[in-house]
Design a protein around this motif. Structure first.
Motif, PDB file in Angstrom:
ATOM      1  N   ILE A   1      -2.927  57.420  -4.871  1.00  0.00           N
ATOM      2  CA  ILE A   1      -2.092  56.976  -5.989  1.00  0.00           C
ATOM      3  C   ILE A   1      -2.340  55.484  -6.203  1.00  0.00           C
ATOM      4  O   ILE A   1      -2.281  54.701  -5.249  1.00  0.00           O
ATOM      5  N   LYS A   2      -2.629  55.111  -7.439  1.00  0.00           N
ATOM      6  CA  LYS A   2      -2.907  53.698  -7.715  1.00  0.00           C
ATOM      7  C   LYS A   2      -1.625  52.962  -8.111  1.00  0.00           C
ATOM      8  O   LYS A   2      -0.854  53.447  -8.947  1.00  0.00           O
ATOM      9  N   ILE A   3      -1.431  51.801  -7.497  1.00  0.00           N
ATOM     10  CA  ILE A   3      -0.256  50.974  -7.773  1.00  0.00           C
ATOM     11  C   ILE A   3      -0.717  49.578  -8.160  1.00  0.00           C
ATOM     12  O   ILE A   3      -1.612  49.012  -7.521  1.00  0.00           O
ATOM     13  N   ALA A   4      -0.114  49.028  -9.209  1.00  0.00           N
ATOM     14  CA  ALA A   4      -0.367  47.641  -9.593  1.00  0.00           C
ATOM     15  C   ALA A   4       0.961  46.897  -9.586  1.00  0.00           C
ATOM     16  O   ALA A   4       1.994  47.462  -9.952  1.00  0.00           O
TER      17      ALA A   4
ATOM     18  N   LEU B   1      -0.704  52.959   2.867  1.00  0.00           N
ATOM     19  CA  LEU B   1      -2.065  52.762   2.363  1.00  0.00           C
ATOM     20  C   LEU B   1      -2.954  53.991   2.557  1.00  0.00           C
ATOM     21  O   LEU B   1      -4.031  54.069   1.991  1.00  0.00           O
ATOM     22  N   GLU B   2      -2.486  54.945   3.377  1.00  0.00           N
ATOM     23  CA  GLU B   2      -3.230  56.205   3.494  1.00  0.00           C
ATOM     24  C   GLU B   2      -3.118  57.007   2.204  1.00  0.00           C
ATOM     25  O   GLU B   2      -3.971  57.837   1.895  1.00  0.00           O
TER      26      GLU B   2
ATOM     27  N   PHE C   1      -3.436  49.698  -3.696  1.00  0.00           N
ATOM     28  CA  PHE C   1      -2.924  48.590  -4.506  1.00  0.00           C
ATOM     29  C   PHE C   1      -4.107  47.988  -5.262  1.00  0.00           C
ATOM     30  O   PHE C   1      -4.979  47.354  -4.665  1.00  0.00           O
ATOM     31  N   THR C   2      -4.143  48.214  -6.572  1.00  0.00           N
ATOM     32  CA  THR C   2      -5.307  47.796  -7.357  1.00  0.00           C
ATOM     33  C   THR C   2      -5.252  46.324  -7.722  1.00  0.00           C
ATOM     34  O   THR C   2      -6.266  45.634  -7.702  1.00  0.00           O
ATOM     35  N   SER C   3      -4.083  45.869  -8.103  1.00  0.00           N
ATOM     36  CA  SER C   3      -3.949  44.475  -8.525  1.00  0.00           C
ATOM     37  C   SER C   3      -2.560  43.994  -8.171  1.00  0.00           C
ATOM     38  O   SER C   3      -1.605  44.766  -8.151  1.00  0.00           O
ATOM     39  N   SER C   4      -2.480  42.714  -7.887  1.00  0.00           N
ATOM     40  CA  SER C   4      -1.185  42.100  -7.591  1.00  0.00           C
ATOM     41  C   SER C   4      -1.411  40.597  -7.550  1.00  0.00           C
ATOM     42  O   SER C   4      -2.559  40.138  -7.495  1.00  0.00           O
ATOM     43  N   PRO C   5      -0.340  39.814  -7.557  1.00  0.00           N
ATOM     44  CA  PRO C   5      -0.517  38.360  -7.478  1.00  0.00           C
ATOM     45  C   PRO C   5      -1.147  37.919  -6.161  1.00  0.00           C
ATOM     46  O   PRO C   5      -1.644  36.806  -6.065  1.00  0.00           O
ATOM     47  N   VAL C   6      -1.143  38.792  -5.144  1.00  0.00           N
ATOM     48  CA  VAL C   6      -1.706  38.388  -3.854  1.00  0.00           C
ATOM     49  C   VAL C   6      -3.050  39.063  -3.564  1.00  0.00           C
ATOM     50  O   VAL C   6      -3.541  39.024  -2.448  1.00  0.00           O
TER      51      VAL C   6
ATOM     52  N   ALA D   1      11.805  54.080  -2.092  1.00  0.00           N
ATOM     53  CA  ALA D   1      11.461  54.433  -3.478  1.00  0.00           C
ATOM     54  C   ALA D   1      10.007  54.886  -3.571  1.00  0.00           C
ATOM     55  O   ALA D   1       9.698  55.906  -4.204  1.00  0.00           O
ATOM     56  N   LEU D   2       9.105  54.152  -2.933  1.00  0.00           N
ATOM     57  CA  LEU D   2       7.689  54.514  -2.992  1.00  0.00           C
ATOM     58  C   LEU D   2       7.438  55.846  -2.283  1.00  0.00           C
ATOM     59  O   LEU D   2       6.658  56.680  -2.757  1.00  0.00           O
ATOM     60  N   SER D   3       8.134  56.069  -1.179  1.00  0.00           N
ATOM     61  CA  SER D   3       7.965  57.329  -0.443  1.00  0.00           C
ATOM     62  C   SER D   3       8.440  58.513  -1.269  1.00  0.00           C
ATOM     63  O   SER D   3       7.804  59.585  -1.274  1.00  0.00           O
ATOM     64  N   GLU D   4       9.555  58.337  -1.957  1.00  0.00           N
ATOM     65  CA  GLU D   4      10.067  59.402  -2.806  1.00  0.00           C
ATOM     66  C   GLU D   4       9.082  59.717  -3.928  1.00  0.00           C
ATOM     67  O   GLU D   4       8.825  60.883  -4.241  1.00  0.00           O
ATOM     68  N   LEU D   5       8.532  58.685  -4.543  1.00  0.00           N
ATOM     69  CA  LEU D   5       7.559  58.903  -5.616  1.00  0.00           C
ATOM     70  C   LEU D   5       6.329  59.631  -5.088  1.00  0.00           C
ATOM     71  O   LEU D   5       5.812  60.548  -5.733  1.00  0.00           O
ATOM     72  N   LEU D   6       5.880  59.239  -3.906  1.00  0.00           N
ATOM     73  CA  LEU D   6       4.710  59.896  -3.327  1.00  0.00           C
ATOM     74  C   LEU D   6       4.986  61.362  -3.020  1.00  0.00           C
ATOM     75  O   LEU D   6       4.082  62.197  -3.042  1.00  0.00           O
TER      76      LEU D   6
END
Ligand code: SF4
Length: 181
Positions: A4-7, A32-33, A37-42, A160-165
């Motif tokens: 799953i791609k996250i920005a 990360l498995e 994370f495709t893009s972020s300020p860091v 929240a991220l776990s639920e979405l996954l």
């Protein structure tokens, strides 16, 4: 199934919400498995990829025209948009500027503060034009999920991220995960 791609990106905020995201600590390895994370300020890539991502995450309030552009680009390029933190949810601490007005706040901060010497109000085009009213992200683009808090706890973000996954929309986070300090 691919990852799953996250920005993520930030608007008018303090970076604290992104720090909370990093506070997921070792659980981020497990995350990360399943996600990328495709893009972020860091990261090196600062803008969400043109081909789009599944989840977009925005921190910070809408305070200037540049924030609007960033929020709209994220909305266009993600399927599910999460506003994290009080600033993104309703303006938060940034919206206290609304109490005095933008010009008065800029003048006080850049010209009149006790430590200012030869001050000037920044007006670089890169900064965008300050808006008269600071708002949450949903005043500019549709938001699918709000995670309030200043910052939201790492547990709330991870939940929240776990639920979405897992294919579920975390409409109501468990109350114990909210933090208002
Ligand atoms: S909600 Fe709090 S931690 Fe997050 S950007 Fe705003 S001030 Fe910073």
């Amino acid at each position: 199934m691919g990852k799953i791609k996250i920005a993520t990106d930030w608007l008018a905020g303090c970076a604290g919400c992104h720090m909370s995201l990093l506070d997921i600590d070792e659980r981020i390895v497990k995350l990360l498995e399943a996600v990328e994370f495709t893009s972020s300020p860091v990261t090196d890539l600062k803008h969400p990829p043109e081909e789009g991502v599944t989840v977009g995450i925005l921190e910070g309030a809408i305070s200037n025209t540049h924030n609007i552009e960033v929020a709209r680009q994220m909305r266009e390029r993600c399927q599910f948009l999460i506003a994290i933190g009080d600033c993104a949810t309703f303006g938060g601490i940034v919206a206290t500027r609304n109490l005095v007005g933008t010009q008065a706040a800029l003048q006080r901060a850049y010209l009149e503060s006790e430590t200012t010497v030869d001050g000037c109000i920044p007006d670089s085009p890169e900064l965008g034009v300050p808006l008269e009213t600071v708002t949450g992200v949903d005043k500019v683009v549709h938001v699918d999920l709000f995670i309030p808090g200043c910052p939201p706890s790492a547990d709330a973000l991870f939940y929240a991220l776990s639920e979405l996954l897992a294919g579920r929309v975390p409409v109501v986070l468990p109350p114990e995960l909210f933090r208002y300090d």
